[in-house]
Design a protein around this motif. Structure first.
Motif, PDB file in Angstrom:
ATOM      1  N   ASP A  93      22.557  34.315  41.811  1.00 26.03           N
ATOM      2  CA  ASP A  93      22.652  35.365  42.820  1.00 26.03           C
ATOM      3  C   ASP A  93      22.423  36.739  42.191  1.00 26.03           C
ATOM      4  N   ARG A  94      21.742  36.740  41.066  1.00 25.59           N
ATOM      5  CA  ARG A  94      21.479  37.991  40.348  1.00 25.59           C
ATOM      6  C   ARG A  94      20.776  39.014  41.229  1.00 25.59           C
ATOM      7  N   PHE A  95      19.778  38.582  42.015  1.00 23.29           N
ATOM      8  CA  PHE A  95      19.037  39.468  42.900  1.00 23.29           C
ATOM      9  C   PHE A  95      19.408  39.150  44.348  1.00 23.29           C
ATOM     10  N   ASP A  96      19.728  40.173  45.117  1.00 23.93           N
ATOM     11  CA  ASP A  96      20.026  39.975  46.527  1.00 23.93           C
ATOM     12  C   ASP A  96      18.772  40.116  47.387  1.00 23.93           C
ATOM     13  N   VAL A  97      18.013  41.164  47.157  1.00 21.42           N
ATOM     14  CA  VAL A  97      16.797  41.442  47.921  1.00 21.42           C
ATOM     15  C   VAL A  97      15.618  41.465  46.962  1.00 21.42           C
ATOM     16  N   LEU A  98      14.541  40.798  47.354  1.00 28.26           N
ATOM     17  CA  LEU A  98      13.357  40.703  46.513  1.00 28.26           C
ATOM     18  C   LEU A  98      12.168  41.337  47.219  1.00 28.26           C
ATOM     19  N   ASN A  99      11.461  42.206  46.511  1.00 29.21           N
ATOM     20  CA  ASN A  99      10.206  42.770  47.006  1.00 29.21           C
ATOM     21  C   ASN A  99       9.091  41.919  46.414  1.00 29.21           C
ATOM     22  N   VAL A 131       0.490  41.521  60.033  1.00 31.21           N
ATOM     23  CA  VAL A 131       1.365  41.579  58.854  1.00 31.21           C
ATOM     24  C   VAL A 131       2.578  40.684  59.040  1.00 31.21           C
ATOM     25  N   VAL A 132       2.999  40.469  60.288  1.00 32.75           N
ATOM     26  CA  VAL A 132       4.155  39.601  60.520  1.00 32.75           C
ATOM     27  C   VAL A 132       3.841  38.170  60.110  1.00 32.75           C
ATOM     28  N   GLU A 133       2.586  37.758  60.289  1.00 30.49           N
ATOM     29  CA  GLU A 133       2.183  36.397  59.922  1.00 30.49           C
ATOM     30  C   GLU A 133       2.347  36.148  58.431  1.00 30.49           C
ATOM     31  N   THR A 134       2.226  37.195  57.603  1.00 23.76           N
ATOM     32  CA  THR A 134       2.403  37.005  56.152  1.00 23.76           C
ATOM     33  C   THR A 134       3.835  36.635  55.799  1.00 23.76           C
ATOM     34  N   ALA A 135       4.778  36.897  56.699  1.00 21.28           N
ATOM     35  CA  ALA A 135       6.199  36.706  56.402  1.00 21.28           C
ATOM     36  C   ALA A 135       6.771  35.440  57.011  1.00 21.28           C
ATOM     37  N   THR A 136       5.929  34.612  57.641  1.00 11.01           N
ATOM     38  CA  THR A 136       6.418  33.401  58.287  1.00 11.01           C
ATOM     39  C   THR A 136       5.980  32.158  57.523  1.00 11.01           C
ATOM     40  N   PHE A 137       6.784  31.121  57.643  1.00 13.35           N
ATOM     41  CA  PHE A 137       6.446  29.816  57.081  1.00 13.35           C
ATOM     42  C   PHE A 137       7.223  28.769  57.856  1.00 13.35           C
ATOM     43  N   GLY A 138       6.556  27.693  58.227  1.00 10.57           N
ATOM     44  CA  GLY A 138       7.217  26.640  58.991  1.00 10.57           C
ATOM     45  C   GLY A 138       7.727  27.105  60.338  1.00 10.57           C
ATOM     46  N   GLY A 139       7.050  28.102  60.905  1.00 11.90           N
ATOM     47  CA  GLY A 139       7.440  28.588  62.213  1.00 11.90           C
ATOM     48  C   GLY A 139       8.624  29.525  62.220  1.00 11.90           C
ATOM     49  N   ARG A 140       9.096  29.960  61.045  1.00 14.11           N
ATOM     50  CA  ARG A 140      10.259  30.842  60.980  1.00 14.11           C
ATOM     51  C   ARG A 140       9.932  32.073  60.150  1.00 14.11           C
ATOM     52  N   LEU A 141      10.650  33.146  60.432  1.00 13.83           N
ATOM     53  CA  LEU A 141      10.526  34.378  59.660  1.00 13.83           C
ATOM     54  C   LEU A 141      11.369  34.245  58.392  1.00 13.83           C
ATOM     55  N   HIS A 142      10.716  34.314  57.243  1.00 11.79           N
ATOM     56  CA  HIS A 142      11.421  34.161  55.965  1.00 11.79           C
ATOM     57  C   HIS A 142      11.450  35.448  55.152  1.00 11.79           C
ATOM     58  N   ALA A 143      10.777  36.477  55.610  1.00  8.40           N
ATOM     59  CA  ALA A 143      10.769  37.763  54.926  1.00  8.40           C
ATOM     60  C   ALA A 143      10.437  38.823  55.959  1.00  8.40           C
ATOM     61  N   LEU A 144      10.462  40.069  55.544  1.00  5.84           N
ATOM     62  CA  LEU A 144      10.153  41.155  56.453  1.00  5.84           C
ATOM     63  C   LEU A 144       9.033  41.996  55.843  1.00  5.84           C
ATOM     64  N   GLY A 309      -0.267  43.624  50.175  1.00  6.24           N
ATOM     65  CA  GLY A 309       1.011  44.255  50.442  1.00  6.24           C
ATOM     66  C   GLY A 309       2.185  43.452  49.930  1.00  6.24           C
ATOM     67  N   SER A 310       3.371  43.824  50.385  1.00  7.80           N
ATOM     68  CA  SER A 310       4.580  43.140  49.923  1.00  7.80           C
ATOM     69  C   SER A 310       5.542  42.940  51.073  1.00  7.80           C
ATOM     70  N   ASN A 311       6.373  41.902  50.929  1.00  9.09           N
ATOM     71  CA  ASN A 311       7.422  41.577  51.894  1.00  9.09           C
ATOM     72  C   ASN A 311       8.778  41.664  51.219  1.00  9.09           C
ATOM     73  N   LEU A 312       9.794  41.920  52.012  1.00  8.77           N
ATOM     74  CA  LEU A 312      11.172  41.935  51.527  1.00  8.77           C
ATOM     75  C   LEU A 312      11.857  40.641  51.943  1.00  8.77           C
ATOM     76  N   ALA A 313      12.508  39.991  50.995  1.00  7.72           N
ATOM     77  CA  ALA A 313      13.176  38.722  51.272  1.00  7.72           C
ATOM     78  C   ALA A 313      14.602  38.755  50.739  1.00  7.72           C
ATOM     79  N   VAL A 314      15.437  37.909  51.302  1.00 11.41           N
ATOM     80  CA  VAL A 314      16.841  37.813  50.893  1.00 11.41           C
ATOM     81  C   VAL A 314      17.038  36.523  50.107  1.00 11.41           C
ATOM     82  N   ASN A 315      17.597  36.634  48.938  1.00 12.97           N
ATOM     83  CA  ASN A 315      17.913  35.474  48.103  1.00 12.97           C
ATOM     84  C   ASN A 315      18.830  34.512  48.871  1.00 12.97           C
TER      85      ASN A 315
END
Length: 424
Positions: A93-99, A131-144, A309-315
């Motif tokens: 859990d070293r990183f909470d948010v990943l760019n 850009v929203v499509e870059t953050a989805t996988f398996g029909g779910r939003l996994h990043a922003l 570009g880049s997305n923000l994700a939660v560990n």
């Protein structure tokens, strides 16, 4: 976002402090809580502009119990990815948010390393739709989505004006001008990023997509590259080298090498990212005030580009997911997205900013960039994107170096991608 690009170097000055942590579990002086809230770390690649420090300082002043510490990893993209995946794979859990680079989202999501997000919690309807499509996988939003990017065609406006020509809208027009006008003015014709690295993958996929083809489908489960469209797209690049309107030197270009060639007055046309506009407009540029920007051409119309570009994700192992989600909402708010553009010189994801009259006056390429983003698609989604990337760049570089015909190269790429998919 590629940290080795001058979209991350040259444009972006290193102004952040590297902060180190070790191990997992509670951080020094921190009391673990059970409500998903608390202090966080945000990890990113190197060479970010100093605007992010101010943005996080504003958050920290108003969220004293949820302060964010920035962790900057080394500049090279492969090292960034390696350190992130090593930590995530261990369950740390070293990183909470990943760019993260937009191309990594599917891999990280498929591995279960990043937590799915509640789409209703964020203003994604205000973002540019692709850009929203870059953050989805398996029909779910996994990043922003946080920062977007799309390739543009830079051209010598002064030269085309003298020749009585318009900027190209199709590959045929680009080829004709690169073969005929460029030599008359002592210029090379056209260059992109053709060294065997991810930049070449992007250039190649742009060509294939623009010709009506694709590389993978069903989120990496099916290989689709063995098509006439893919052969046509690859032939556009290989013919350019064979016929001389793409200089052989361009086979060694990444973003910065190609940018310098254009900025030093050596090229008539350049495919590159929006960051080039500011640098090529500076007083020390040989083309300042002499160039224009249009969407990338395709076979019959505008190209179908590749989103950067880049997305923000939660560990997925973060103990402070509620705070992390709030931070994502803050970093993708309209106010901060405006700062992404005006202070970070990066393309924002908020659609309205591209038509803001004051911003368009300050950044005249925004309407062109908006159209290019709307025309673009994400890179092929795959749980094994890094292997896909290596296969594409190796095969395409061999073809551009005239070691393989487009037909043989496409057949070889289909075999190699098929092996990657079967290993899945």
């Amino acid at each position: 976002m590629r940290w080795t690009r001058a979209a991350g170097r040259g444009l972006l000055a290193t102004a952040l402090i590297l902060v180190g942590y070790a191990g997992t579990g509670a951080r020094a002086g921190e009391v673990a809580d059970g409500d998903g809230r608390g202090p966080m770390t945000l990890v990113t690649g190197g060479d970010l502009t100093s605007y992010l420090r101010g943005v996080l300082d504003d958050w920290n002043r108003t969220h004293p119990a949820e302060k964010v510490t920035l962790v900057e990893l080394p500049e090279a993209a492969d090292e960034v990815r390696a350190q992130m995946t090593t930590s995530l794979r261990s369950g740390s859990d070293r990183f909470d948010v990943l760019n993260i680079d937009v191309a990594w989202t599917s891999e990280f999501a498929a591995a279960g390393w990043i937590a799915p997000l509640d789409a209703d919690r964020f203003p994604i309807k205000r973002f540019l739709p692709p850009v929203v499509e870059t953050a989805t996988f398996g029909g779910r939003l996994h990043a922003l989505p946080y920062v977007t990017n799309a390739g543009l065609l830079y051209y010598r406006k002064d030269v085309l004006d003298k020749a009585g020509e318009r900027p190209p809208r199709t590959w045929a027009e680009l080829k004709r001008l690169a073969k005929t006008v460029a030599p008359e003015y002592g210029l090379d014709g056209y260059a992109g990023q053709f060294l065997p690295y991810e930049g070449l993958t992007v250039n190649a996929i742009e060509a294939v997509q623009s010709a009506g083809g694709s590389v993978l489908a069903n989120e990496g489960a099916r290989v689709t590259v063995d098509s006439e469209a893919a052969r046509k797209g690859l032939a556009f690049l290989t013919d350019g080298v064979r016929e001389g309107w793409i200089p052989e030197q361009a086979l060694t270009y990444k973003e910065e090498e190609s940018r310098r060639a254009f900025q030093n007055g050596e090229l008539l046309f350049l495919r590159n990212w929006p960051y080039v506009h500011r640098l090529a407009s500076r007083g020390d540029s040989k083309v300042a005030g002499k160039f224009g920007v249009v969407p990338l051409p395709g076979p019959q119309r505008r190209a179908v580009g590749v989103l950067g570009g880049s997305n923000l994700a939660v560990n997925a192992h973060s103990r402070h997911k509620e705070s992390a989600a709030d931070l994502l909402g803050y970093l993708t708010s309209e106010r901060v997205q405006r700062q992404v553009l005006t202070e970070g010189a990066l393309p924002p994801v908020w659609a309205d900013l591209y038509t803001d009259p004051a911003l368009v006056r300050r950044y005249p390429y925004l309407p062109t960039l908006r159209q290019s983003v709307l025309d673009a698609r994400p890179r092929p989604k795959s749980p094994r994107y890094e292997q896909v990337n290596l296969a594409v760049q190796a095969v395409v570089h061999d073809a551009m170096a005239q070691r393989e015909t487009p037909d043989h190269a496409v057949a070889r790429l289909a075999r190699e991608l098929g092996a990657i998919v079967r290993r899945g």
